[in-house]
Design a protein around this motif. Structure first.
Motif, PDB file in Angstrom:
ATOM      1  N   ASP A   1       0.875  -1.169   0.000  1.00 53.17           N
ATOM      2  CA  ASP A   1       0.000   0.000   0.000  1.00 53.17           C
ATOM      3  C   ASP A   1       0.914   1.221   0.000  1.00 53.17           C
ATOM      4  N   PHE A   2       1.195   1.745  -1.189  1.00 56.24           N
ATOM      5  CA  PHE A   2       2.184   2.815  -1.307  1.00 56.24           C
ATOM      6  C   PHE A   2       1.586   4.160  -0.947  1.00 56.24           C
ATOM      7  N   GLN A   3       2.338   4.911  -0.138  1.00 54.18           N
ATOM      8  CA  GLN A   3       1.919   6.239   0.302  1.00 54.18           C
ATOM      9  C   GLN A   3       2.716   7.283  -0.481  1.00 54.18           C
ATOM     10  N   SER A   4       2.056   7.926  -1.454  1.00 52.85           N
ATOM     11  CA  SER A   4       2.781   8.842  -2.352  1.00 52.85           C
ATOM     12  C   SER A   4       2.975  10.234  -1.767  1.00 52.85           C
ATOM     13  N   SER A   5       2.262  10.543  -0.671  1.00 56.19           N
ATOM     14  CA  SER A   5       2.347  11.860  -0.026  1.00 56.19           C
ATOM     15  C   SER A   5       2.029  12.957  -1.052  1.00 56.19           C
ATOM     16  N   THR A   6       2.867  13.986  -1.139  1.00 59.55           N
ATOM     17  CA  THR A   6       2.590  15.110  -2.036  1.00 59.55           C
ATOM     18  C   THR A   6       3.268  14.950  -3.392  1.00 59.55           C
ATOM     19  N   SER A   7       3.767  13.749  -3.690  1.00 65.33           N
ATOM     20  CA  SER A   7       4.441  13.524  -4.966  1.00 65.33           C
ATOM     21  C   SER A   7       3.488  13.772  -6.133  1.00 65.33           C
ATOM     22  N   THR A   8       4.046  14.270  -7.217  1.00 67.18           N
ATOM     23  CA  THR A   8       3.255  14.494  -8.415  1.00 67.18           C
ATOM     24  C   THR A   8       3.022  13.176  -9.131  1.00 67.18           C
ATOM     25  N   LEU A   9       1.776  12.909  -9.444  1.00 68.35           N
ATOM     26  CA  LEU A   9       1.403  11.672 -10.129  1.00 68.35           C
ATOM     27  C   LEU A   9       1.399  11.907 -11.642  1.00 68.35           C
ATOM     28  N   PRO A  10       1.562  10.869 -12.459  1.00 59.84           N
ATOM     29  CA  PRO A  10       1.667   9.462 -12.057  1.00 59.84           C
ATOM     30  C   PRO A  10       3.090   9.067 -11.638  1.00 59.84           C
ATOM     31  N   LEU A  11       3.173   8.032 -10.805  1.00 62.67           N
ATOM     32  CA  LEU A  11       4.441   7.431 -10.415  1.00 62.67           C
ATOM     33  C   LEU A  11       4.577   6.076 -11.103  1.00 62.67           C
ATOM     34  N   THR A  12       5.804   5.658 -11.328  1.00 63.49           N
ATOM     35  CA  THR A  12       6.064   4.309 -11.840  1.00 63.49           C
ATOM     36  C   THR A  12       7.030   3.604 -10.890  1.00 63.49           C
ATOM     37  N   PHE A  13       6.963   2.258 -10.885  1.00 64.49           N
ATOM     38  CA  PHE A  13       7.702   1.462  -9.903  1.00 64.49           C
ATOM     39  C   PHE A  13       8.492   0.358 -10.604  1.00 64.49           C
ATOM     40  N   GLU A  14       9.670   0.054 -10.023  1.00 58.26           N
ATOM     41  CA  GLU A  14      10.523  -0.993 -10.578  1.00 58.26           C
ATOM     42  C   GLU A  14      11.287  -1.669  -9.438  1.00 58.26           C
ATOM     43  N   ILE A  15      11.332  -3.010  -9.453  1.00 58.35           N
ATOM     44  CA  ILE A  15      12.164  -3.739  -8.491  1.00 58.35           C
ATOM     45  C   ILE A  15      13.610  -3.666  -8.964  1.00 58.35           C
ATOM     46  N   VAL A  16      14.479  -3.129  -8.110  1.00 56.42           N
ATOM     47  CA  VAL A  16      15.887  -2.985  -8.461  1.00 56.42           C
ATOM     48  C   VAL A  16      16.698  -4.178  -7.952  1.00 56.42           C
ATOM     49  N   GLU A  17      16.393  -4.617  -6.730  1.00 58.27           N
ATOM     50  CA  GLU A  17      17.153  -5.736  -6.144  1.00 58.27           C
ATOM     51  C   GLU A  17      16.299  -6.436  -5.100  1.00 58.27           C
ATOM     52  N   ILE A  18      16.513  -7.761  -4.976  1.00 57.27           N
ATOM     53  CA  ILE A  18      15.880  -8.565  -3.932  1.00 57.27           C
ATOM     54  C   ILE A  18      16.992  -9.265  -3.168  1.00 57.27           C
ATOM     55  N   ARG A  19      16.939  -9.197  -1.841  1.00 58.60           N
ATOM     56  CA  ARG A  19      17.963  -9.827  -1.003  1.00 58.60           C
ATOM     57  C   ARG A  19      17.314 -10.713   0.046  1.00 58.60           C
ATOM     58  N   GLU A  20      18.031 -11.773   0.449  1.00 60.06           N
ATOM     59  CA  GLU A  20      17.617 -12.634   1.545  1.00 60.06           C
ATOM     60  C   GLU A  20      18.782 -12.661   2.530  1.00 60.06           C
ATOM     61  N   PRO A  21      18.670 -11.933   3.671  1.00 59.96           N
ATOM     62  CA  PRO A  21      19.812 -11.784   4.580  1.00 59.96           C
ATOM     63  C   PRO A  21      20.375 -13.107   5.081  1.00 59.96           C
ATOM     64  N   GLY A  22      19.550 -14.162   5.084  1.00 58.50           N
ATOM     65  CA  GLY A  22      20.038 -15.464   5.539  1.00 58.50           C
ATOM     66  C   GLY A  22      20.879 -16.182   4.513  1.00 58.50           C
ATOM     67  N   GLY A  23      21.011 -15.613   3.322  1.00 56.84           N
ATOM     68  CA  GLY A  23      21.860 -16.218   2.310  1.00 56.84           C
ATOM     69  C   GLY A  23      21.144 -17.151   1.359  1.00 56.84           C
ATOM     70  N   LYS A  24      19.834 -17.292   1.486  1.00 55.86           N
ATOM     71  CA  LYS A  24      19.100 -18.177   0.573  1.00 55.86           C
ATOM     72  C   LYS A  24      19.026 -17.544  -0.814  1.00 55.86           C
TER      73      LYS A  24
END
Length: 282
Positions: free
Chosen positions: A57-80
């Motif tokens: 549930d993204f909270q855009s606050s006062t940002s000007t719309l439209p916004l676009t989204f992209e996954i840059v990196e995914i990490r698993e701290p346990g090393g999996k």
């Protein structure tokens, strides 16, 4: 200068000063700006491997719309490894409206099968879309997400943290001695062996039974009652469904065997296919 002119000049000066002060105190976002306080509501989320879920549930606050989204990196701290999150899953997409009485051949003509990553982000809403049939190992996955609009971009490190479980017991009857337990014992066959315990001792499979009306319970096909428990063949994933089990209670009164039955409900989910043992305690 007349008295009325002096009053008009005074009021004009005061009004102008007030406007300047107001402008100095109120920050009006520039067109195309990204607010400094953008974030996801409830950043930490939970999911069951193998099951479908939309997260974010993204909270855009006062940002000007439209916004676009992209996954840059995914990490698993346990090393999996995180490769299971990008594995592609076959998804049926319908290219024509359904009327409800199509044959299998007609459904095939109206649909296409496309390959989609197990986890992707909706580029317009920022919602993470987790597909059913994924094989994501249990673990805590951290998502770095880039948010953009026409003014530029901002990278949100650990924007979402999703903890995956491969199975979970959601609820159980107060009449049970303790919480049911789920154990994965192999990759195959796709089945569940239910073991009933009475006062800590395992009972044969025919001492436990499930209600005949199974519409509200887990979906499966009865296989056999064995000395090691009751076996069901299952098409995974097992989705959330209130399930009732009836226990056969055998006691001896005055040398005469007495049989009674008690029903208890529990609610569980299992996402990844395989062979499982579910232990129920009375």
């Amino acid at each position: 200068m007349t008295y009325n002119n002096r009053i008009f000049q005074f009021l004009t000066a005061v009004f102008g000063s007030t406007m300047l002060l107001t402008g100095a105190c109120t920050k009006i976002p520039q067109e195309g700006s990204i607010a400094p306080d953008i974030t996801y509501k409830n950043r930490k989320q939970y999911a069951i491997s193998g099951l479908h879920l939309n997260i974010g549930d993204f909270q855009s606050s006062t940002s000007t719309l439209p916004l676009t989204f992209e996954i840059v990196e995914i990490r698993e701290p346990g090393g999996k490894p995180v490769s299971a999150l990008s594995d592609e899953i076959a998804v049926v997409r319908y290219k024509e409206a359904l009327v409800g009485n199509e044959s299998a051949e007609e459904l095939a003509l109206k649909s296409d099968t496309v390959m989609v990553p197990a986890v992707k982000i909706n580029e317009f809403t920022g919602v993470l879309e987790i597909l059913e049939g994924n094989k994501i190992p249990a673990g805590e996955y951290h998502f770095d997400i880039r948010v953009s609009n026409k003014s530029g971009t901002r990278l949100l490190t650990d924007a979402l943290v999703v903890e995956f479980k491969e199975q979970d017991v959601l609820s159980w009857s107060s009449g049970m001695a303790k919480q049911p337990e789920i154990e994965r014992v192999g990759d195959e066959p796709n089945q569940i062996r239910f073991v009933a315990y009475l006062d800590g001792q395992p009972l044969p499979g025919d001492y436990i039974d499930f209600t005949k009306d199974r519409a509200a319970g887990f979906k499966g096909t009865f296989v056999d009652d064995t000395d090691e428990g009751e076996i069901w063949s299952v098409n995974f994933p097992v989705k959330e469904a209130d399930t009732y089990a009836t226990w056969k209670i055998v006691t001896e009164v005055g040398g005469v065997e007495q049989v009674s039955y008690e029903a208890y409900n529990f609610n569980f989910v299992i996402g990844i296919p395989g062979s499982y043992v579910v232990r129920l305690y009375k």
